[in-house]
Design a protein around this motif. Structure first.
Motif, PDB file in Angstrom:
ATOM      1  N   CYS A 113       0.837  -1.211   0.000  1.00 37.76           N
ATOM      2  CA  CYS A 113       0.000   0.000   0.000  1.00 37.76           C
ATOM      3  C   CYS A 113       0.867   1.254   0.000  1.00 37.76           C
ATOM      4  N   ASP A 114       0.308   2.334  -0.512  1.00 40.35           N
ATOM      5  CA  ASP A 114       1.016   3.619  -0.541  1.00 40.35           C
ATOM      6  C   ASP A 114       0.988   4.312   0.807  1.00 40.35           C
ATOM      7  N   ALA A 115      -0.014   4.016   1.614  1.00 42.97           N
ATOM      8  CA  ALA A 115      -0.144   4.618   2.941  1.00 42.97           C
ATOM      9  C   ALA A 115      -1.166   3.819   3.729  1.00 42.97           C
ATOM     10  N   ALA A 116      -1.198   4.057   5.027  1.00 41.31           N
ATOM     11  CA  ALA A 116      -2.173   3.397   5.903  1.00 41.31           C
ATOM     12  C   ALA A 116      -2.871   4.433   6.763  1.00 41.31           C
ATOM     13  N   ILE A 117      -4.133   4.177   7.023  1.00 39.19           N
ATOM     14  CA  ILE A 117      -4.887   4.976   7.990  1.00 39.19           C
ATOM     15  C   ILE A 117      -5.269   4.034   9.130  1.00 39.19           C
ATOM     16  N   PRO A 118      -4.538   4.076  10.243  1.00 38.90           N
ATOM     17  CA  PRO A 118      -4.871   3.183  11.363  1.00 38.90           C
ATOM     18  C   PRO A 118      -6.051   3.727  12.155  1.00 38.90           C
ATOM     19  N   MET A 119      -7.068   2.899  12.273  1.00 37.83           N
ATOM     20  CA  MET A 119      -8.252   3.268  13.040  1.00 37.83           C
ATOM     21  C   MET A 119      -8.412   2.359  14.248  1.00 37.83           C
ATOM     22  N   LEU A 120      -7.292   1.954  14.825  1.00 38.62           N
ATOM     23  CA  LEU A 120      -7.315   1.125  16.026  1.00 38.62           C
ATOM     24  C   LEU A 120      -7.413   2.029  17.249  1.00 38.62           C
TER      25      LEU A 120
ATOM     26  N   ASP B 275      -1.938   2.923  21.233  1.00 37.66           N
ATOM     27  CA  ASP B 275      -0.846   3.195  22.174  1.00 37.66           C
ATOM     28  C   ASP B 275       0.535   3.193  21.535  1.00 37.66           C
ATOM     29  N   GLY B 276       0.595   3.236  20.230  1.00 37.15           N
ATOM     30  CA  GLY B 276       1.869   3.261  19.522  1.00 37.15           C
ATOM     31  C   GLY B 276       2.227   1.940  18.880  1.00 37.15           C
ATOM     32  N   ALA B 277       1.490   0.874  19.214  1.00 30.20           N
ATOM     33  CA  ALA B 277       1.821  -0.449  18.689  1.00 30.20           C
ATOM     34  C   ALA B 277       1.710  -0.499  17.168  1.00 30.20           C
ATOM     35  N   ILE B 278       0.594  -0.019  16.614  1.00 27.70           N
ATOM     36  CA  ILE B 278       0.416  -0.076  15.161  1.00 27.70           C
ATOM     37  C   ILE B 278       1.336   0.920  14.468  1.00 27.70           C
ATOM     38  N   ALA B 279       1.606   2.057  15.110  1.00 32.97           N
ATOM     39  CA  ALA B 279       2.522   3.038  14.526  1.00 32.97           C
ATOM     40  C   ALA B 279       3.917   2.451  14.383  1.00 32.97           C
ATOM     41  N   GLY B 280       4.352   1.693  15.391  1.00 31.94           N
ATOM     42  CA  GLY B 280       5.661   1.068  15.337  1.00 31.94           C
ATOM     43  C   GLY B 280       5.754   0.045  14.218  1.00 31.94           C
ATOM     44  N   LEU B 281       4.690  -0.747  14.061  1.00 32.07           N
ATOM     45  CA  LEU B 281       4.685  -1.748  12.997  1.00 32.07           C
ATOM     46  C   LEU B 281       4.771  -1.079  11.629  1.00 32.07           C
ATOM     47  N   LEU B 282       3.959  -0.045  11.418  1.00 33.25           N
ATOM     48  CA  LEU B 282       3.960   0.642  10.126  1.00 33.25           C
ATOM     49  C   LEU B 282       5.308   1.299   9.841  1.00 33.25           C
ATOM     50  N   GLU B 283       5.913   1.862  10.878  1.00 31.05           N
ATOM     51  CA  GLU B 283       7.216   2.485  10.691  1.00 31.05           C
ATOM     52  C   GLU B 283       8.262   1.452  10.295  1.00 31.05           C
ATOM     53  N   LEU B 284       8.265   0.307  10.964  1.00 28.09           N
ATOM     54  CA  LEU B 284       9.222  -0.743  10.641  1.00 28.09           C
ATOM     55  C   LEU B 284       9.007  -1.295   9.234  1.00 28.09           C
ATOM     56  N   CYS B 285       7.745  -1.277   8.790  1.00 31.37           N
ATOM     57  CA  CYS B 285       7.429  -1.778   7.451  1.00 31.37           C
ATOM     58  C   CYS B 285       7.656  -0.729   6.368  1.00 31.37           C
TER      59      CYS B 285
ATOM     60  N   VAL C  81       5.717   1.899   5.806  1.00 36.18           N
ATOM     61  CA  VAL C  81       4.433   2.334   5.245  1.00 36.18           C
ATOM     62  C   VAL C  81       4.054   3.676   5.856  1.00 36.18           C
ATOM     63  N   PRO C  82       3.919   4.745   5.057  1.00 32.73           N
ATOM     64  CA  PRO C  82       3.511   6.046   5.598  1.00 32.73           C
ATOM     65  C   PRO C  82       2.163   5.940   6.308  1.00 32.73           C
TER      66      PRO C  82
ATOM     67  N   LEU D 186      -5.968  14.321   5.569  1.00 30.37           N
ATOM     68  CA  LEU D 186      -5.076  13.425   6.321  1.00 30.37           C
ATOM     69  C   LEU D 186      -4.180  12.622   5.379  1.00 30.37           C
ATOM     70  N   LEU D 187      -4.732  12.204   4.244  1.00 27.07           N
ATOM     71  CA  LEU D 187      -3.930  11.484   3.264  1.00 27.07           C
ATOM     72  C   LEU D 187      -2.933  12.406   2.573  1.00 27.07           C
ATOM     73  N   ASP D 188      -3.379  13.620   2.234  1.00 25.28           N
ATOM     74  CA  ASP D 188      -2.480  14.592   1.609  1.00 25.28           C
ATOM     75  C   ASP D 188      -1.238  14.814   2.449  1.00 25.28           C
ATOM     76  N   ALA D 189      -1.413  14.851   3.756  1.00 29.23           N
ATOM     77  CA  ALA D 189      -0.302  15.158   4.658  1.00 29.23           C
ATOM     78  C   ALA D 189       0.794  14.100   4.604  1.00 29.23           C
ATOM     79  N   VAL D 190       0.435  12.856   4.230  1.00 28.76           N
ATOM     80  CA  VAL D 190       1.451  11.801   4.188  1.00 28.76           C
ATOM     81  C   VAL D 190       1.842  11.409   2.763  1.00 28.76           C
ATOM     82  N   LEU D 191       1.017  11.763   1.777  1.00 30.40           N
ATOM     83  CA  LEU D 191       1.313  11.367   0.411  1.00 30.40           C
ATOM     84  C   LEU D 191       1.909  12.483  -0.431  1.00 30.40           C
ATOM     85  N   SER D 192       1.744  13.725   0.008  1.00 22.67           N
ATOM     86  CA  SER D 192       2.262  14.858  -0.749  1.00 22.67           C
ATOM     87  C   SER D 192       3.590  15.303  -0.169  1.00 22.67           C
ATOM     88  N   PRO D 193       4.483  15.827  -0.993  1.00 25.63           N
ATOM     89  CA  PRO D 193       5.766  16.320  -0.487  1.00 25.63           C
ATOM     90  C   PRO D 193       5.558  17.380   0.580  1.00 25.63           C
TER      91      PRO D 193
END
Length: 332
Positions: A71-78, A85-95, A97-98, A312-319
């Protein structure tokens, strides 16, 4: 954002007591992603912690990672622990995925109500007087004046929140709250109007605040899980507060968003009192159905639900652009 179709992972569910609420948020976001002509890739974490695809098929962890990294980006809704609590953010960062959400530090601090109180105090933002009850410890209420609010120190959706009128009821309330999370916070009840403000940073670096929202709470009561989800909650937006009160609430929200290192949209809940705003809690992954507080705050300033998800998507997909000042369209 470029107009060609992007693949956007929308992650919902979660292995916690906010699972159902998270599913509703994720479904609404996925609908908006499709309305923006992108491809939504829904992924669910079951209450047992297992990953599932859009059809409910259980996925091996490596297959879920393959879908995420495609995927080009993820929107976590957990919402809640093992997610917000940061768990999904850590996974996405390691992978790699913006993510259109807060990073690990902000999620961890925002989810820990005691840690949030310490950050707020360092910024000169008032919080309720309270005591943290460590796991396995007895409640200590020395210096606290009833009525008291007892709640898990890490939790959300108003689950496990109990109002206690006298000290005799504290021990029982602590045990009930522990069923929803441990450790537990005991705080003095704050008499004030409940007012929330949402903040996100756009692709230009500007902070965009929604209109302040006031929650109708009966005198001496609390905004509990029942009122939050049975449709009986009364929201007034914009909140009926004065200019000075609105400015104080917005200032506190912006300072907390910055100090915690938030990204994406975050919601800051306050009690507005005669002595100024008192922080209640921070939500770095707030509810996102169309009738949730955050979308209502932005709708009040002319940004509809689909437009909010687009931002929210623009903020992570646009320069990234040079950091801009706070956007001025949002007032309390």
């Amino acid at each position: 954002m470029p107009q060609h179709t992007r693949r956007i992972a929308v992650i919902g569910g979660g292995a916690n007591d906010e699972h159902t609420v998270s599913l509703a948020s994720a479904a609404a976001v996925a609908h908006a992603v499709r309305a923006l002509s992108h491809t939504a890739v829904p992924l669910t974490i079951g209450e047992d912690g297992a990953w599932q695809d859009e059809r409910g098929t259980v996925l091996p962890a490596h297959r879920a990672i393959e879908l995420l990294t495609g995927c080009d980006a993820a929107i976590p809704m957990l919402h809640g622990v093992r997610g917000e609590d940061g768990a999904i953010a850590g996974l996405l960062e390691l992978c790699g995925v913006p993510s259109a959400g807060s990073p690990v530090r902000a999620g961890a601090l925002g989810m820990d109500k005691q840690a949030t109180k310490l950050v707020a105090a360092s910024l000169g933002i008032a919080t309720a007087s309270g005591r943290l009850v460590a796991s396995g410890s007895e409640a200590v209420t020395t210096g606290l004046t009833p009525p008291l609010v007892v709640k898990p120190a890490s939790g959300g959706s108003s689950n496990g929140v109990f109002l206690v009128s006298d000290l005799d009821g504290v021990a029982g309330a602590v045990e009930r709250a522990r069923a929803f999370g441990d450790p537990v916070l005991i705080e003095e009840y704050v008499a004030g109007r409940e007012v929330d403000v949402a903040v996100f940073r756009d692709r230009h670096g500007a902070l965009c605040l929604g209109a302040a929202l006031e929650i109708g709470v009966s005198s001496g009561g609390v905004f509990g899980a029942t009122e939050k989800y049975d449709g009986s909650a009364v929201f007034t937006v914009p909140a009926r507060i004065g200019d000075a009160e609105g400015a104080a609430v917005r200032s506190a929200a912006v300072r907390l968003y910055t100090a915690l290192g938030c990204a994406g949209v975050a919601r800051f809940d306050f009690f507005v009192t005669a002595d100024g705003p008192v922080l209640n809690e921070v939500n770095t992954a707030p509810g996102m159905t169309e009738r949730s507080q955050v979308p209502l705050m932005y709708a009040a300033i002319g940004l509809d639900y689909t437009g909010l998800v687009a931002e929210l998507l623009d903020a992570v997909l646009s320069p990234a652009q040079e950091e801009a000042p706070q956007r001025t369209g949002a007032t309390a």
